[in-house]
Design a protein around this motif. Structure first.
Motif, PDB file in Angstrom:
ATOM      1  N   ALA A   1       0.835  -1.208   0.000  1.00 23.40           N
ATOM      2  CA  ALA A   1       0.000   0.000   0.000  1.00 23.40           C
ATOM      3  C   ALA A   1       0.866   1.253   0.000  1.00 23.40           C
ATOM      4  O   ALA A   1       0.611   2.200  -0.755  1.00 23.40           O
ATOM      5  N   LEU A   2       1.910   1.275   0.832  1.00 19.24           N
ATOM      6  CA  LEU A   2       2.792   2.438   0.875  1.00 19.24           C
ATOM      7  C   LEU A   2       3.557   2.587  -0.441  1.00 19.24           C
ATOM      8  O   LEU A   2       3.676   3.693  -0.976  1.00 19.24           O
ATOM      9  N   ALA A   3       4.049   1.485  -0.980  1.00 17.20           N
ATOM     10  CA  ALA A   3       4.764   1.535  -2.267  1.00 17.20           C
ATOM     11  C   ALA A   3       3.855   2.073  -3.364  1.00 17.20           C
ATOM     12  O   ALA A   3       4.279   2.894  -4.195  1.00 17.20           O
ATOM     13  N   ASP A   4       2.601   1.659  -3.365  1.00 19.72           N
ATOM     14  CA  ASP A   4       1.646   2.126  -4.362  1.00 19.72           C
ATOM     15  C   ASP A   4       1.386   3.627  -4.206  1.00 19.72           C
ATOM     16  O   ASP A   4       1.343   4.369  -5.190  1.00 19.72           O
ATOM     17  N   ALA A   5       1.229   4.077  -2.964  1.00 21.64           N
ATOM     18  CA  ALA A   5       1.006   5.509  -2.713  1.00 21.64           C
ATOM     19  C   ALA A   5       2.207   6.332  -3.158  1.00 21.64           C
ATOM     20  O   ALA A   5       2.051   7.387  -3.791  1.00 21.64           O
ATOM     21  N   LEU A   6       3.400   5.843  -2.858  1.00 22.02           N
ATOM     22  CA  LEU A   6       4.606   6.570  -3.264  1.00 22.02           C
ATOM     23  C   LEU A   6       4.791   6.561  -4.774  1.00 22.02           C
ATOM     24  O   LEU A   6       5.239   7.547  -5.360  1.00 22.02           O
ATOM     25  N   ARG A   7       4.420   5.463  -5.422  1.00 21.12           N
ATOM     26  CA  ARG A   7       4.480   5.390  -6.891  1.00 21.12           C
ATOM     27  C   ARG A   7       3.534   6.426  -7.501  1.00 21.12           C
ATOM     28  O   ARG A   7       3.887   7.138  -8.443  1.00 21.12           O
TER      29      ARG A   7
ATOM     30  N   ALA B   1      14.448   1.118   7.845  1.00 27.94           N
ATOM     31  CA  ALA B   1      15.242   0.993   6.616  1.00 27.94           C
ATOM     32  C   ALA B   1      14.338   0.801   5.402  1.00 27.94           C
ATOM     33  O   ALA B   1      14.579   1.386   4.342  1.00 27.94           O
ATOM     34  N   ARG B   2      13.283   0.009   5.542  1.00 24.52           N
ATOM     35  CA  ARG B   2      12.365  -0.210   4.415  1.00 24.52           C
ATOM     36  C   ARG B   2      11.619   1.071   4.074  1.00 24.52           C
ATOM     37  O   ARG B   2      11.421   1.391   2.895  1.00 24.52           O
ATOM     38  N   ILE B   3      11.198   1.799   5.085  1.00 26.39           N
ATOM     39  CA  ILE B   3      10.486   3.060   4.840  1.00 26.39           C
ATOM     40  C   ILE B   3      11.407   4.041   4.126  1.00 26.39           C
ATOM     41  O   ILE B   3      11.007   4.699   3.167  1.00 26.39           O
ATOM     42  N   ARG B   4      12.663   4.125   4.562  1.00 28.89           N
ATOM     43  CA  ARG B   4      13.631   4.999   3.877  1.00 28.89           C
ATOM     44  C   ARG B   4      13.831   4.556   2.430  1.00 28.89           C
ATOM     45  O   ARG B   4      13.903   5.376   1.520  1.00 28.89           O
ATOM     46  N   GLU B   5      13.915   3.249   2.230  1.00 29.84           N
ATOM     47  CA  GLU B   5      14.096   2.719   0.872  1.00 29.84           C
ATOM     48  C   GLU B   5      12.914   3.111  -0.026  1.00 29.84           C
ATOM     49  O   GLU B   5      13.113   3.547  -1.166  1.00 29.84           O
ATOM     50  N   LEU B   6      11.705   2.967   0.480  1.00 29.69           N
ATOM     51  CA  LEU B   6      10.523   3.324  -0.302  1.00 29.69           C
ATOM     52  C   LEU B   6      10.472   4.817  -0.615  1.00 29.69           C
ATOM     53  O   LEU B   6       9.939   5.225  -1.639  1.00 29.69           O
ATOM     54  N   HIS B   7      11.018   5.635   0.271  1.00 29.45           N
ATOM     55  CA  HIS B   7      11.036   7.089   0.079  1.00 29.45           C
ATOM     56  C   HIS B   7      12.282   7.560  -0.683  1.00 29.45           C
ATOM     57  O   HIS B   7      12.540   8.756  -0.765  1.00 29.45           O
ATOM     58  N   GLY B   8      13.040   6.626  -1.242  1.00 28.41           N
ATOM     59  CA  GLY B   8      14.312   6.960  -1.878  1.00 28.41           C
ATOM     60  C   GLY B   8      14.224   7.970  -3.005  1.00 28.41           C
ATOM     61  O   GLY B   8      14.992   8.928  -3.042  1.00 28.41           O
ATOM     62  N   ARG B   9      13.293   7.792  -3.916  1.00 29.19           N
ATOM     63  CA  ARG B   9      13.209   8.713  -5.068  1.00 29.19           C
ATOM     64  C   ARG B   9      12.834  10.123  -4.650  1.00 29.19           C
ATOM     65  O   ARG B   9      13.480  11.085  -5.091  1.00 29.19           O
TER      66      ARG B   9
END
Length: 192
Positions: A65-71, A118-126
């Protein structure tokens, strides 16, 4: 006789089911960060077994869900004009970023309670990379401070955005006041 092989039809059905589940998770967790798997399955119109067939645990569902929102957010941020003066470009980026952060503040709360930092930071990388490049450009132009590590400055900007979203969600800050307040705060932090 059917024109598509059964396997292909099943795969398309599975993809639609996954999309419905992820969409329902985004909506449900954005309203209530502690929304249960049952709540999300119900909102998606699927049974628990179907949901668990695609997402074996809550962490994987929250991650999706978070990855989709960030995408989705990336699609918006890619359209922000970052040309010209770095200070003006930062204002435009903050305006767009603020509304995205506000929309997903509760979803982030759900992620923070489920996923590793770490995963949250990774998802927010871009988004973080985009901001870092803009801050670095502003430093090169002499309009942003250079006396602190750039990673610290980027993190502080992100903290301001998330803090403002939380203040807004808690009703301590009016929505129409938030973007100008964020911009003034960040510009004062980054000023040389």
């Amino acid at each position: 006789m059917s024109s598509a092989p059964p396997r292909r039809r099943r795969r398309a059905d599975a993809e639609r089911s996954i999309a419905r589940i992820v969409s329902a998770a985004r909506e449900s967790l954005s309203r209530d960060p502690s929304a249960s798997i049952d709540d999300i399955a119900k909102a998606a119109g699927v049974g628990r077994m179907t949901l668990y067939g695609h997402f074996p645990n809550r962490a994987e569902l929250v991650d999706a869900a978070l990855a989709d929102a960030l995408r989705s957010g990336e699609e918006v941020l890619e359209g922000v004009d970052l040309t010209g003066n770095a200070r003006d470009a930062l204002d435009r980026l903050l305006e767009s970023s603020w509304s995205l952060v506000a929309e997903s503040a509760a979803l982030l709360t759900a992620a923070q309670g489920t996923l590793s930092a770490a995963r949250i930071r990774e998802l927010h990388g871009r988004p973080a990379d985009r901001l870092e490049q803009l801050v670095r450009r502003g430093q090169d132009e002499g309009v942003f401070r250079t006396d602190m590590p750039i990673t610290w400055l980027v993190n502080v900007v992100q903290y301001v955005l998330h803090g403002a979203a939380e203040e807004n969600r808690a009703g301590r800050l009016k929505r129409e006041e938030t973007a100008p307040l964020i911009t003034a705060t960040v510009q004062s932090i980054l000023a040389p």
